[in-house]
Design a protein around this motif. Sequence first.
Motif, PDB file in Angstrom:
ATOM      1  N   ARG A 101       0.837  -1.292  -0.047  1.00 50.73           N
ATOM      2  CA  ARG A 101       0.140  -0.197   0.046  1.00 50.73           C
ATOM      3  C   ARG A 101       0.956   1.100  -0.028  1.00 50.73           C
ATOM      4  NH1 ARG A 101      -5.099   2.282   1.950  1.00 50.73           N
ATOM      5  NH2 ARG A 101      -4.993   4.199   0.792  1.00 50.73           N
ATOM      6  N   VAL A 102       1.830   1.256   0.846  1.00 54.22           N
ATOM      7  CA  VAL A 102       2.695   2.522   0.977  1.00 54.22           C
ATOM      8  C   VAL A 102       3.320   2.797  -0.418  1.00 54.22           C
ATOM      9  CG1 VAL A 102       4.790   3.362   1.998  1.00 54.22           C
ATOM     10  CG2 VAL A 102       3.181   2.004   3.290  1.00 54.22           C
ATOM     11  N   VAL A 103       4.077   1.630  -1.030  1.00 51.66           N
ATOM     12  CA  VAL A 103       4.834   1.735  -2.325  1.00 51.66           C
ATOM     13  C   VAL A 103       3.649   2.384  -3.332  1.00 51.66           C
ATOM     14  CG1 VAL A 103       5.517   0.793  -4.266  1.00 51.66           C
ATOM     15  CG2 VAL A 103       6.327   0.060  -2.030  1.00 51.66           C
ATOM     16  N   ARG A 104       2.426   1.692  -3.454  1.00 53.42           N
ATOM     17  CA  ARG A 104       1.484   2.372  -4.357  1.00 53.42           C
ATOM     18  C   ARG A 104       1.204   3.656  -4.322  1.00 53.42           C
ATOM     19  NH1 ARG A 104      -3.737   4.005  -3.434  1.00 53.42           N
ATOM     20  NH2 ARG A 104      -5.146   3.624  -5.201  1.00 53.42           N
ATOM     21  N   ASP A 105       0.876   4.144  -2.852  1.00 54.63           N
ATOM     22  CA  ASP A 105       0.718   5.636  -2.778  1.00 54.63           C
ATOM     23  C   ASP A 105       1.552   6.429  -3.035  1.00 54.63           C
ATOM     24  OD1 ASP A 105      -1.928   4.580  -1.846  1.00 54.63           O
ATOM     25  OD2 ASP A 105      -1.545   5.101   0.450  1.00 54.63           O
ATOM     26  N   VAL A 106       2.900   6.019  -2.671  1.00 54.38           N
ATOM     27  CA  VAL A 106       3.837   7.157  -2.927  1.00 54.38           C
ATOM     28  C   VAL A 106       4.323   7.058  -4.111  1.00 54.38           C
ATOM     29  CG1 VAL A 106       6.449   7.338  -2.351  1.00 54.38           C
ATOM     30  CG2 VAL A 106       5.106   6.601  -0.641  1.00 54.38           C
ATOM     31  N   ALA A 107       4.190   6.155  -5.057  1.00 55.68           N
ATOM     32  CA  ALA A 107       4.362   5.897  -6.328  1.00 55.68           C
ATOM     33  C   ALA A 107       3.491   6.838  -7.071  1.00 55.68           C
ATOM     34  CB  ALA A 107       4.490   4.805  -6.908  1.00 55.68           C
ATOM     35  N   LYS A 108       2.351   6.568  -6.638  1.00 55.08           N
ATOM     36  CA  LYS A 108       1.196   7.479  -7.329  1.00 55.08           C
ATOM     37  C   LYS A 108       1.294   9.014  -7.065  1.00 55.08           C
ATOM     38  CE  LYS A 108      -3.593   6.419  -8.482  1.00 55.08           C
ATOM     39  NZ  LYS A 108      -4.947   5.819  -7.843  1.00 55.08           N
ATOM     40  N   GLN A 109       1.815   9.393  -5.863  1.00 54.27           N
ATOM     41  CA  GLN A 109       1.964  10.675  -5.632  1.00 54.27           C
ATOM     42  C   GLN A 109       3.047  11.239  -6.385  1.00 54.27           C
ATOM     43  OE1 GLN A 109       3.039  11.088  -1.473  1.00 54.27           O
ATOM     44  NE2 GLN A 109       1.001  10.297  -0.918  1.00 54.27           N
ATOM     45  N   CYS A 110       4.101  10.301  -6.791  1.00 56.93           N
ATOM     46  CA  CYS A 110       5.368  10.804  -7.570  1.00 56.93           C
ATOM     47  C   CYS A 110       4.888  10.840  -9.117  1.00 56.93           C
ATOM     48  CB  CYS A 110       6.627  10.208  -7.149  1.00 56.93           C
ATOM     49  SG  CYS A 110       6.849  10.109  -5.429  1.00 56.93           S
ATOM     50  N   GLY A 111       4.029  10.151  -9.356  1.00 54.61           N
ATOM     51  CA  GLY A 111       3.557   9.713 -10.736  1.00 54.61           C
ATOM     52  C   GLY A 111       4.556   8.742 -11.201  1.00 54.61           C
ATOM     53  N   LYS A 112       4.982   7.855 -10.541  1.00 56.10           N
ATOM     54  CA  LYS A 112       5.896   6.812 -11.006  1.00 56.10           C
ATOM     55  C   LYS A 112       5.226   5.463 -11.142  1.00 56.10           C
ATOM     56  CE  LYS A 112       9.713   9.091  -9.128  1.00 56.10           C
ATOM     57  NZ  LYS A 112      10.786   9.332  -8.083  1.00 56.10           N
ATOM     58  N   ASP A 113       5.832   4.641 -11.789  1.00 59.25           N
ATOM     59  CA  ASP A 113       5.298   3.220 -11.792  1.00 59.25           C
ATOM     60  C   ASP A 113       6.404   2.379 -11.086  1.00 59.25           C
ATOM     61  OD1 ASP A 113       3.976   1.122 -12.267  1.00 59.25           O
ATOM     62  OD2 ASP A 113       4.387   0.859 -14.440  1.00 59.25           O
ATOM     63  N   VAL A 114       6.044   1.882 -10.093  1.00 52.65           N
ATOM     64  CA  VAL A 114       6.763   1.083  -9.172  1.00 52.65           C
ATOM     65  C   VAL A 114       6.315  -0.337  -8.957  1.00 52.65           C
ATOM     66  CG1 VAL A 114       8.128   0.857  -7.194  1.00 52.65           C
ATOM     67  CG2 VAL A 114       7.734   3.371  -8.065  1.00 52.65           C
ATOM     68  N   ALA A 115       7.065  -1.377  -9.097  1.00 52.13           N
ATOM     69  CA  ALA A 115       6.550  -2.549  -8.531  1.00 52.13           C
ATOM     70  C   ALA A 115       7.051  -3.110  -7.225  1.00 52.13           C
ATOM     71  CB  ALA A 115       6.844  -3.742  -9.627  1.00 52.13           C
ATOM     72  N   LEU A 116       6.626  -3.767  -6.470  1.00 53.20           N
ATOM     73  CA  LEU A 116       7.038  -4.033  -5.041  1.00 53.20           C
ATOM     74  C   LEU A 116       7.446  -5.733  -5.095  1.00 53.20           C
ATOM     75  CD1 LEU A 116       8.250  -3.414  -2.209  1.00 53.20           C
ATOM     76  CD2 LEU A 116       5.914  -3.844  -1.503  1.00 53.20           C
ATOM     77  N   GLU A 117       8.575  -6.154  -4.911  1.00 52.25           N
ATOM     78  CA  GLU A 117       8.834  -7.648  -4.883  1.00 52.25           C
ATOM     79  C   GLU A 117       9.208  -7.798  -3.550  1.00 52.25           C
ATOM     80  OE1 GLU A 117      10.266  -9.688  -7.627  1.00 52.25           O
ATOM     81  OE2 GLU A 117       9.130  -8.866  -9.186  1.00 52.25           O
ATOM     82  N   ILE A 118       8.660  -8.631  -2.654  1.00 54.32           N
ATOM     83  CA  ILE A 118       8.854  -9.063  -1.234  1.00 54.32           C
ATOM     84  C   ILE A 118       9.435 -10.466  -1.241  1.00 54.32           C
ATOM     85  CG2 ILE A 118       7.949  -9.381   1.056  1.00 54.32           C
ATOM     86  CD1 ILE A 118       6.005  -6.963   0.545  1.00 54.32           C
ATOM     87  N   ALA A 119      10.519 -10.557  -0.523  1.00 49.25           N
ATOM     88  CA  ALA A 119      10.905 -12.075  -0.352  1.00 49.25           C
ATOM     89  C   ALA A 119      11.135 -12.162   1.384  1.00 49.25           C
ATOM     90  CB  ALA A 119      12.120 -12.162  -1.181  1.00 49.25           C
ATOM     91  N   GLY A 120      11.002 -13.607   1.653  1.00 47.78           N
ATOM     92  CA  GLY A 120      11.686 -13.989   2.949  1.00 47.78           C
ATOM     93  C   GLY A 120      10.677 -13.288   3.851  1.00 47.78           C
TER      94      GLY A 120
END
Lengths: 154, 702
Positions: B380-399
């Motif tokens: 959610r954080v990545v989505r929101d911040v990316a949206k604010q900055c007008g960027k397209d960011v994927a988040l990959e989580i491991a472990g």
Amino acid sequence: MAQFAPLLRKDHQPVRYLVVDDSVFARKNLMKMIEMFGGEIAGEAGDGLTAIAEFNRTKPDVVLMDITMPQMEGIEAVERIVRQHPHARIVMVSSVGYQENILAALQKGAKHFVQKPVKPEVLYEILRYVLSDDPSAAGAPVGVPVALAGEPRS
Amino acid sequence: MTYLPEDRGAELRAFFFETAAEILQSLNEAGLDLEARPTDEEVLRRLRRAVHTLKGDSAACGFTSLSQFAHQLEDVLTPQVAHAQGARLAEVVLAAADAFEALLRALQNKSEPPALDKLLAIIRDIAGTVPAANTPSITQAAASHAFAWTEYEQLMIAEAEHRGEPVFNLALHVDTNSPMRAAAFQLIRNVLHSTGTVLALRPEDSVDSATITIVEAALASRLPEDKVVARCNIPSVVCEVRIERARAANSLEQELLADLLEAQQKAAQAEATPDSHTAATDLEQAGEPSPAVAAVTDASLRVDAGRIDSVMNLVGELIIGKSMLNRALADLEQRHARDPVRAKLADALAFQARVLDELHKCVLKIRMVPVEQLFRRFPRVVRDVAKQCGKDVALEIAGQNTDLDKSILDALAEPLMHLVRNAVDHGIEDADERIAAGKPARGTLYLKAYHQGTQVVIEVRDDGKGIDLPRVRARAIQNGLLKPEEAERLTEQEAISLIFSNGFSTAAEVTSVSGRGVGMDVVRNVLDRLKGTVNVTTQPGRGTTIQLRAPLTLASIQTLLFRVAGRLFAIPLSSVVEITRVTASDISRVDQREVLRLREQILSLVRLDHLTQIHAVEPQPAKRKNTSFVIVIGSADRRFGLVVDSMVGEEELVIKALPSEIISSDLVSGASILGDGTVVLILNVPAVLSRLSRTTPLGAIA
């Protein structure tokens, strides 16, 4: 007498009936109605034991079963047939006085019942209802009469 | 509904806030899923369940504003609305999740609740877009016939509805021409049972069926309504069928009960499957929104963290007790070496130590939680911040299954949030810039956790532009942190560590240019406090990796004890690379720093007595000695040598938190008590390191 649109199976073949009654007259009467409904007589039996044998031999779509018969009562025949063929459609045919037996037959798995003297229009509706219930045969939704799904017989 | 007495109520509310946080989390997750797949009915179901649970729970606590809001939201979470609204519904869900959070916080702090009018208006607006298809028949039928089911039956109905099985209220008028009512009733029963699950039936059996005219039933069936009607229209038996969709769960109590019932069933299912344990975990991982009941059914307990802390403290005392006993044993050994009792005592002590060790591990395990608890808020954080900055960011989580101490997890939440925000905001470039650099338009952020020895490593990696080190250097000079010639000499690592300096981060324009800086000193401070480290590696144009290393648990650490100027110090064993013995002639001076050539590598040396200006308590200062020890310490990727007078040994220390006003120096991170009562100070390795790198040559301090 009213005209009946033929009751057909899903594959548009005539519905096959097994008529079970110890009275030959009663059988004839029922068979005449079946003919009116566009059905086909798969077999007939005058007692419960023969009914079971005939059922196994002919695999009918519908069984019309009298309650009181020699050798084996209708109820027992219903129980045995349903045990082997859970989807068998058995309609009990009986006089008013035998409510207890009909109740028992229903509990054993009979699908419906009709009172003697059998009125064709009542039997027709019951058969249509019974045939519509199971996707393995008639299949069409009850709202749409099964009979209308097929071509009228010329 | 009945409210609980006040103390139970308070307890219930506390529990509610706890579980509500989890529900919010799953709401956020499902909201993101909905954004990705706007018409996925499974996602909608999850959302509805989350909101539904929140509604029921909050109503049970008397939070009507919350439950009403949830109720409104629940109503629009239907496939019809999803189809009509598309991605907008996800927006609303996420906005609602935020509103829920704000509401919850307000309720918790007993402060003014936020205004929801705007959001409610949007929700009502959305609700209005649905073609009103099924409502009229329901109201009509309901008006014409009132079904009076018992509470238990209503519960069954609510539960079936909750399962997603539509429930119909049926009123079948028995054909009055039918003389065989008992048979008719039996047939109706047969038909109902073959059509679905009969949840309620009137009359209940055929005892008084002879005079029966109406059979009422509540039927759960997945068949469409018209089919159900057709099935119930039994010729020569039934003359009229009335049907309506059952709306049982009017009372919130019942909804709660229904939830409980469902949970019970789930538990039963979980037990039925041979692999019940994994089933339970899967459930938990899937973020199923019934945490309140899951807690009951997983056979797990929610315990106040304070209670575990006190157990932990007691275990710590026991460990101190163990070392006291060991010292006593050592004394005994010297005096009565041959005494057979000594051997017995030693055996008993060894046994007790083993059990204590187990106990310690068990208690530590209680505090361990998967890092997933922390990671799952980041999509959610990545989505929101990316949206604010007008960027397209994927988040990959491991472990995400990596375990670590709950208190450490909590402490890491803030720094990690900083790092993730920074990475998206400043690390990852705009799509245009990325394409120009020959990178995919979509940036990727990797969050990874894993264990390494007794430490947990959490890694935040981005494929952005990296840190602009020349700018960092320039900025440090500008801020007066460094002199130009010093900046020249800084290694890359030293330059990177500049971003952690206090005050460096406040320069806003640096942040926007160089990419990092906001709150980096906070990150460093937290990690120092945890006796962990931060390690930054960056490649221009390729991205930045930030590794946070923290001990698995705060409660106790393996340490190395040593003496400097007669004082006893300890450092975490995990940061010790090796120990070497040196003579004064091995040490040379380069550029005003003391260095040691160790296997062809130059190692900067640190003298604690120089750094801390401690006064020697021994009559003969250690300096006079010709030989001393150098402890090679590795913190992150840097190494330095600590010159010490004598080694004391290894010891498992239970750290006692020291109030900050007692510790005058950041070089000490805590204190502990040895078995003989000696107080030992635990050295803060990163702080020593930062002093070493940041400052001017050592002579200037000493």
